[in-house]
Design a protein around this motif. Structure first.
Motif, mmCIF file in Angstrom:
data_model
loop_
_atom_site.group_PDB
_atom_site.id
_atom_site.type_symbol
_atom_site.label_atom_id
_atom_site.label_comp_id
_atom_site.label_asym_id
_atom_site.label_seq_id
_atom_site.Cartn_x
_atom_site.Cartn_y
_atom_site.Cartn_z
ATOM 1 N N UNK A 167 -25.009 -2.377 1.842
ATOM 2 C CA UNK A 167 -24.264 -1.134 1.648
ATOM 3 C C UNK A 167 -23.819 -0.575 2.986
ATOM 4 N N UNK A 168 -22.511 -0.547 3.222
ATOM 5 C CA UNK A 168 -21.957 -0.082 4.501
ATOM 6 C C UNK A 168 -21.463 1.351 4.338
ATOM 7 N N UNK A 169 -21.846 2.218 5.268
ATOM 8 C CA UNK A 169 -21.424 3.619 5.226
ATOM 9 C C UNK A 169 -20.844 4.042 6.572
ATOM 10 N N UNK A 170 -20.037 5.096 6.534
ATOM 11 C CA UNK A 170 -19.479 5.733 7.732
ATOM 12 C C UNK A 170 -18.919 7.085 7.296
ATOM 13 N N UNK A 171 -18.709 7.964 8.235
ATOM 14 C CA UNK A 171 -18.180 9.291 7.914
ATOM 15 C C UNK A 171 -16.750 9.190 7.367
ATOM 16 N N UNK A 172 -16.347 10.222 6.637
ATOM 17 C CA UNK A 172 -14.982 10.248 6.103
ATOM 18 C C UNK A 172 -13.955 10.166 7.229
ATOM 19 N N UNK A 173 -14.172 10.930 8.296
ATOM 20 C CA UNK A 173 -13.187 10.954 9.374
ATOM 21 C C UNK A 173 -13.059 9.572 10.036
ATOM 22 N N UNK A 174 -14.184 8.929 10.246
ATOM 23 C CA UNK A 174 -14.171 7.585 10.834
ATOM 24 C C UNK A 174 -13.387 6.620 9.941
ATOM 25 N N UNK A 175 -13.621 6.700 8.638
ATOM 26 C CA UNK A 175 -12.946 5.801 7.706
ATOM 27 C C UNK A 175 -11.454 6.117 7.600
ATOM 28 N N UNK A 176 -11.098 7.386 7.684
ATOM 29 C CA UNK A 176 -9.678 7.752 7.680
ATOM 30 C C UNK A 176 -8.988 7.154 8.909
ATOM 31 N N UNK A 177 -9.639 7.256 10.058
ATOM 32 C CA UNK A 177 -9.078 6.662 11.274
ATOM 33 C C UNK A 177 -8.955 5.145 11.129
ATOM 34 N N UNK A 178 -9.970 4.510 10.544
ATOM 35 C CA UNK A 178 -9.898 3.067 10.297
ATOM 36 C C UNK A 178 -8.700 2.732 9.407
ATOM 37 N N UNK A 179 -8.504 3.556 8.370
ATOM 38 C CA UNK A 179 -7.416 3.300 7.428
ATOM 39 C C UNK A 179 -6.058 3.420 8.108
ATOM 40 N N UNK A 180 -5.893 4.450 8.901
ATOM 41 C CA UNK A 180 -4.629 4.630 9.622
ATOM 42 C C UNK A 180 -4.414 3.452 10.579
ATOM 43 N N UNK A 181 -5.494 3.016 11.233
ATOM 44 C CA UNK A 181 -5.393 1.907 12.178
ATOM 45 C C UNK A 181 -5.041 0.581 11.527
ATOM 46 N N UNK A 182 -5.536 0.329 10.327
ATOM 47 C CA UNK A 182 -5.240 -0.954 9.680
ATOM 48 C C UNK A 182 -3.850 -0.966 9.045
ATOM 49 N N UNK A 183 -3.328 0.207 8.730
ATOM 50 C CA UNK A 183 -1.923 0.373 8.305
ATOM 51 C C UNK A 183 -1.496 -0.518 7.144
ATOM 52 N N UNK A 184 -2.316 -0.589 6.097
ATOM 53 C CA UNK A 184 -1.915 -1.321 4.895
ATOM 54 C C UNK A 184 -0.863 -0.517 4.140
ATOM 55 N N UNK A 185 0.105 -1.201 3.605
ATOM 56 C CA UNK A 185 1.187 -0.525 2.882
ATOM 57 C C UNK A 185 0.674 0.292 1.706
ATOM 58 N N UNK A 186 -0.403 -0.156 1.059
ATOM 59 C CA UNK A 186 -0.902 0.531 -0.132
ATOM 60 C C UNK A 186 -1.838 1.699 0.187
ATOM 61 N N UNK A 187 -2.228 1.874 1.452
ATOM 62 C CA UNK A 187 -3.169 2.932 1.822
ATOM 63 C C UNK A 187 -2.474 4.283 1.977
ATOM 64 N N UNK A 188 -3.205 5.382 1.689
ATOM 65 C CA UNK A 188 -2.663 6.716 1.940
ATOM 66 C C UNK A 188 -2.426 6.922 3.428
ATOM 67 N N UNK A 189 -1.446 7.749 3.744
ATOM 68 C CA UNK A 189 -1.099 7.999 5.147
ATOM 69 C C UNK A 189 -1.543 9.387 5.622
ATOM 70 N N UNK A 190 -1.873 10.267 4.689
ATOM 71 C CA UNK A 190 -2.236 11.642 5.031
ATOM 72 C C UNK A 190 -3.678 11.918 4.602
ATOM 73 N N UNK A 191 -4.313 12.863 5.321
ATOM 74 C CA UNK A 191 -5.706 13.207 5.091
ATOM 75 C C UNK A 191 -5.959 13.610 3.643
ATOM 76 N N UNK A 192 -5.119 14.482 3.078
ATOM 77 C CA UNK A 192 -5.321 14.946 1.699
ATOM 78 C C UNK A 192 -5.210 13.789 0.702
ATOM 79 N N UNK A 193 -4.300 12.866 0.948
ATOM 80 C CA UNK A 193 -4.168 11.696 0.078
ATOM 81 C C UNK A 193 -5.405 10.812 0.196
ATOM 82 N N UNK A 194 -5.876 10.647 1.416
ATOM 83 C CA UNK A 194 -7.103 9.871 1.642
ATOM 84 C C UNK A 194 -8.263 10.465 0.863
ATOM 85 N N UNK A 195 -8.429 11.796 0.927
ATOM 86 C CA UNK A 195 -9.540 12.458 0.244
ATOM 87 C C UNK A 195 -9.463 12.264 -1.269
#
Length: 195
Positions: free
Chosen positions: A116-144
């Motif tokens: 089971x891998x865990x990390x803070x929401x902010x860390x994961x949001x930064x990871x998501x923005x960094x990986x830049x998948x087309x299907x991922x949300x781009x804004x914080x509210x969408x991520x949440x």
């Protein structure tokens, strides 16, 4: 050589892929339950039943539909069929999002461990923005919003249930440091568990 199967569960963009990289470097073959959902999405696009620019909520819906119509473990069963077809002995599976998938995987010959891998929401949001998948949300509210659903809020028993899956993990591991530190912790886990 005996078969060894290791599973990974965690919320979106937590670093499961970075953990899997350590396993693949050691000879494991990576399989993702989410790939079964993406395959279904591509099939639906080809049939004109889904728009080509589908997003993460669309993928979540498809995964839920598959579990509702074919059973809670369907993504794990589809993946297991590929593993058997390939004859793979060292298997690392990620994107486990429902307890039924865990129950199915744990009954397989060669099953070893659920991480089971865990990390803070902010860390994961930064990871998501960094990986830049087309299907991922781009804004914080969408991520949440995507995050809440992924974890199980408002979901049926056959829906996204990452928090319930994390509660079933054999070994927890946190990903808040550097990539080097995280992958070092994964190597240590492999050593401790004979993987």
């Amino acid at each position: 050589m005996e078969r060894k199967i290791v599973g990974f569960v965690g919320p979106i963009a937590v670093g499961k892929g970075a953990a899997i990289e350590v396993f693949t470097a050691a000879g494991y073959v990576a399989y993702s339950l989410s790939d079964r959902v993406r395959e279904e999405a591509r099939r639906r696009v080809a049939l004109g039943k889904l728009r080509a620019d589908y997003d993460r909520p669309d993928l979540q819906n498809i995964g839920n539909e598959l579990r509702a119509t074919e059973g809670g473990a369907t993504l794990a069963k589809r993946t297991w069929a590929l593993v058997q077809g390939d004859g793979t002995l060292l298997v690392a599976i990620d994107s486990i999002r429902n307890p039924e998938e865990i129950h199915f995987l744990r009954a397989l010959p060669g099953w070893k461990l659920l991480v089971g891998v865990t990390a803070s929401q902010w860390r994961r949001y930064q990871n998501m923005i960094g990986r830049a998948r087309a299907t991922d949300p781009k804004r914080w509210k969408e991520f949440l919003a995507v995050e809440e659903r992924d974890r199980g809020a408002g979901e049926s028993a056959l829906g996204q249930q990452v928090d319930a899956c994390l509660a079933l993990a054999d070994v927890p591991i946190e990903n808040e440091g550097t990539l080097f530190q995280f992958q070092g912790a994964i190597r240590q886990l492999m050593h401790e568990h004979g993987l």
